[in-house]
Scaffold this motif. Structure first.
Motif, PDB file in Angstrom:
ATOM      1  N   GLU A  15      59.924  15.188  10.127  1.00 30.82           N
ATOM      2  CA  GLU A  15      59.131  16.000   9.139  1.00 30.82           C
ATOM      3  C   GLU A  15      58.008  16.734   9.860  1.00 30.82           C
ATOM      4  OE1 GLU A  15      58.092  14.100   5.564  1.00 30.82           O
ATOM      5  OE2 GLU A  15      60.003  12.916   5.578  1.00 30.82           O
ATOM      6  N   GLU A  16      57.673  18.005   9.156  1.00 27.03           N
ATOM      7  CA  GLU A  16      56.658  18.867   9.654  1.00 27.03           C
ATOM      8  C   GLU A  16      55.288  18.413   9.632  1.00 27.03           C
ATOM      9  OE1 GLU A  16      54.677  23.217   8.470  1.00 27.03           O
ATOM     10  OE2 GLU A  16      56.228  22.560   7.558  1.00 27.03           O
ATOM     11  N   GLN A  17      54.895  17.277   8.690  1.00 31.13           N
ATOM     12  CA  GLN A  17      53.654  16.649   8.987  1.00 31.13           C
ATOM     13  C   GLN A  17      53.466  15.576   9.977  1.00 31.13           C
ATOM     14  OE1 GLN A  17      52.646  15.548   4.798  1.00 31.13           O
ATOM     15  NE2 GLN A  17      50.912  16.927   5.018  1.00 31.13           N
ATOM     16  N   LEU A  18      54.712  14.936  10.171  1.00 35.55           N
ATOM     17  CA  LEU A  18      54.677  13.745  11.264  1.00 35.55           C
ATOM     18  C   LEU A  18      54.844  14.124  12.545  1.00 35.55           C
ATOM     19  CD1 LEU A  18      56.385  10.736   9.217  1.00 35.55           C
ATOM     20  CD2 LEU A  18      54.051  11.085   9.828  1.00 35.55           C
ATOM     21  N   TYR A  19      55.767  15.044  12.932  1.00 29.87           N
ATOM     22  CA  TYR A  19      56.093  15.328  14.214  1.00 29.87           C
ATOM     23  C   TYR A  19      54.955  15.335  15.249  1.00 29.87           C
ATOM     24  CZ  TYR A  19      58.417  17.032  18.407  1.00 29.87           C
ATOM     25  OH  TYR A  19      58.579  17.249  19.839  1.00 29.87           O
ATOM     26  N   LEU A  63      44.074  -0.428  12.933  1.00 32.78           N
ATOM     27  CA  LEU A  63      44.759   0.721  12.644  1.00 32.78           C
ATOM     28  C   LEU A  63      46.324   0.150  13.130  1.00 32.78           C
ATOM     29  CD1 LEU A  63      42.385   3.369  13.254  1.00 32.78           C
ATOM     30  CD2 LEU A  63      43.503   2.912  11.002  1.00 32.78           C
ATOM     31  N   ALA A  64      46.337  -0.174  14.181  1.00 31.23           N
ATOM     32  CA  ALA A  64      47.475  -0.906  14.973  1.00 31.23           C
ATOM     33  C   ALA A  64      48.446  -1.549  13.918  1.00 31.23           C
ATOM     34  CB  ALA A  64      47.068  -1.391  16.336  1.00 31.23           C
ATOM     35  N   ALA A  65      47.530  -2.684  13.507  1.00 30.38           N
ATOM     36  CA  ALA A  65      48.356  -3.492  12.526  1.00 30.38           C
ATOM     37  C   ALA A  65      48.731  -2.771  11.362  1.00 30.38           C
ATOM     38  CB  ALA A  65      47.423  -4.495  12.049  1.00 30.38           C
ATOM     39  N   ARG A  73      55.934   8.216   4.645  1.00 27.00           N
ATOM     40  CA  ARG A  73      55.582   9.249   5.468  1.00 27.00           C
ATOM     41  C   ARG A  73      54.071   9.438   5.136  1.00 27.00           C
ATOM     42  NH1 ARG A  73      56.203  15.251   3.028  1.00 27.00           N
ATOM     43  NH2 ARG A  73      54.661  14.105   1.621  1.00 27.00           N
ATOM     44  N   ASP A  74      53.499   9.027   4.274  1.00 29.11           N
ATOM     45  CA  ASP A  74      51.867   9.256   3.662  1.00 29.11           C
ATOM     46  C   ASP A  74      51.184   8.105   4.507  1.00 29.11           C
ATOM     47  OD1 ASP A  74      52.582  11.430   2.160  1.00 29.11           O
ATOM     48  OD2 ASP A  74      52.392  10.124   0.313  1.00 29.11           O
ATOM     49  N   GLU A  75      51.857   6.980   4.547  1.00 28.15           N
ATOM     50  CA  GLU A  75      51.110   5.821   5.427  1.00 28.15           C
ATOM     51  C   GLU A  75      51.194   6.302   7.008  1.00 28.15           C
ATOM     52  OE1 GLU A  75      51.973   1.914   3.268  1.00 28.15           O
ATOM     53  OE2 GLU A  75      53.644   2.576   4.225  1.00 28.15           O
ATOM     54  N   TYR A  79      47.537   6.621   8.968  1.00 27.20           N
ATOM     55  CA  TYR A  79      47.240   5.911   9.970  1.00 27.20           C
ATOM     56  C   TYR A  79      47.136   6.522  11.310  1.00 27.20           C
ATOM     57  CZ  TYR A  79      47.559   2.394   6.125  1.00 27.20           C
ATOM     58  OH  TYR A  79      47.530   1.660   5.302  1.00 27.20           O
ATOM     59  N   LEU A  80      48.082   7.527  11.520  1.00 31.19           N
ATOM     60  CA  LEU A  80      48.164   8.240  12.609  1.00 31.19           C
ATOM     61  C   LEU A  80      47.029   9.222  13.009  1.00 31.19           C
ATOM     62  CD1 LEU A  80      51.897   9.502  12.876  1.00 31.19           C
ATOM     63  CD2 LEU A  80      50.809   8.138  14.641  1.00 31.19           C
ATOM     64  N   ASP A  81      46.444   9.910  11.918  1.00 32.24           N
ATOM     65  CA  ASP A  81      45.143  10.472  12.037  1.00 32.24           C
ATOM     66  C   ASP A  81      44.173   9.597  12.252  1.00 32.24           C
ATOM     67  OD1 ASP A  81      46.349  12.993  11.429  1.00 32.24           O
ATOM     68  OD2 ASP A  81      45.946  12.804   9.164  1.00 32.24           O
ATOM     69  N   ALA A  82      43.897   8.388  11.689  1.00 36.14           N
ATOM     70  CA  ALA A  82      42.882   7.545  12.012  1.00 36.14           C
ATOM     71  C   ALA A  82      42.922   6.987  13.252  1.00 36.14           C
ATOM     72  CB  ALA A  82      42.985   6.628  11.152  1.00 36.14           C
ATOM     73  N   ALA A  83      44.122   6.605  13.775  1.00 32.20           N
ATOM     74  CA  ALA A  83      44.381   6.219  15.319  1.00 32.20           C
ATOM     75  C   ALA A  83      43.998   7.329  16.302  1.00 32.20           C
ATOM     76  CB  ALA A  83      45.996   5.804  15.412  1.00 32.20           C
TER      77      ALA A  83
END
Length: 204
Positions: A15-19, A63-65, A73-75, A79-83
């Motif tokens: 997905e465009e937001q995640l890749y 954040l790793a947890a 997708r939203d999660e 969490y990727l942004d925060a990581a």
């Protein structure tokens, strides 16, 4: 050498937001010298495995947890942004210096860190803690390399630092990052911005 060579992408990361978020997360961790093995698949399992590796290093443990149990997708986006923010704020000098040395080579690295060869050896081996200014420069350089590795191999990364560019008024990144510079300097910010622009616009 980069450990990131994505050959397959599994849901939901197509997905465009995640890749782009997931690949930047993996490249950032790799540029910091934190990955234990090559990664060819972009999947939830891989992202979770990398998150656990970071947690063992004491980086972004909370954040790793959360990444480990993320399913939607939203999660993953949140969490990727925060990581990524957490990695940006978490220098690991010994690991980063070893990775930088492998990619940039001895001469280029000591010049841009503005240190002696003997000091680099001591910091890499852990015989002496890197001063804050050196740790900050090394951490900044991993940010630049993480952006470049989406486009270039190791040779191309080194060449990128050596090539005069119009955005730098005909100078090179190597010239801008010399003599007691800091990541907060305008010149350093311009180098990072130029590298990060390649993530969306392609190599220039």
């Amino acid at each position: 050498m980069s450990n990131i060579h994505i050959t397959s992408v599994l849901p939901p990361f197509e997905e465009e937001q995640l890749y782009p978020r997931a690949t930047r997360f993996l490249r950032r961790a790799d540029a910091m010298g934190l990955l234990e093995e090559p990664i060819q698949e972009l999947s939830a399992d891989v992202v979770r495995r990398v998150a656990r590796i970071l947690s063992k290093r004491g980086l972004a443990s909370d954040l790793a947890a959360r990444l480990t149990v993320a399913t939607s997708r939203d999660e993953f986006v949140r969490y990727l942004d925060a990581a990524l923010r957490a990695l940006d704020e978490s220098p690991v000098p010994e690991a980063e210096l070893a990775k930088l040395h492998a990619i940039l080579g001895h001469e280029l690295l000591i010049e841009m860190l503005d240190i002696s060869a003997a000091s680099l050896q001591r910091y890499q081996s852990g015989d002496r803690d890197a001063p804050d200014a050196i740790a900050e420069r090394a951490h900044y350089l991993t940010s630049v390399i993480a952006a470049l590795e989406g486009t270039y191999n190791d040779f191309g990364v080194r060449r990128w630092f050596e090539r005069p560019r119009s955005v730098f008024n005909g100078r090179t990144a190597r010239q801008l990052l010399s003599r007691r510079w800091a990541p907060s300097d305008e010149a350093a910010r311009s180098v990072l911005a130029a590298a990060e622009s390649l993530q969306d616009l392609g190599a220039t």
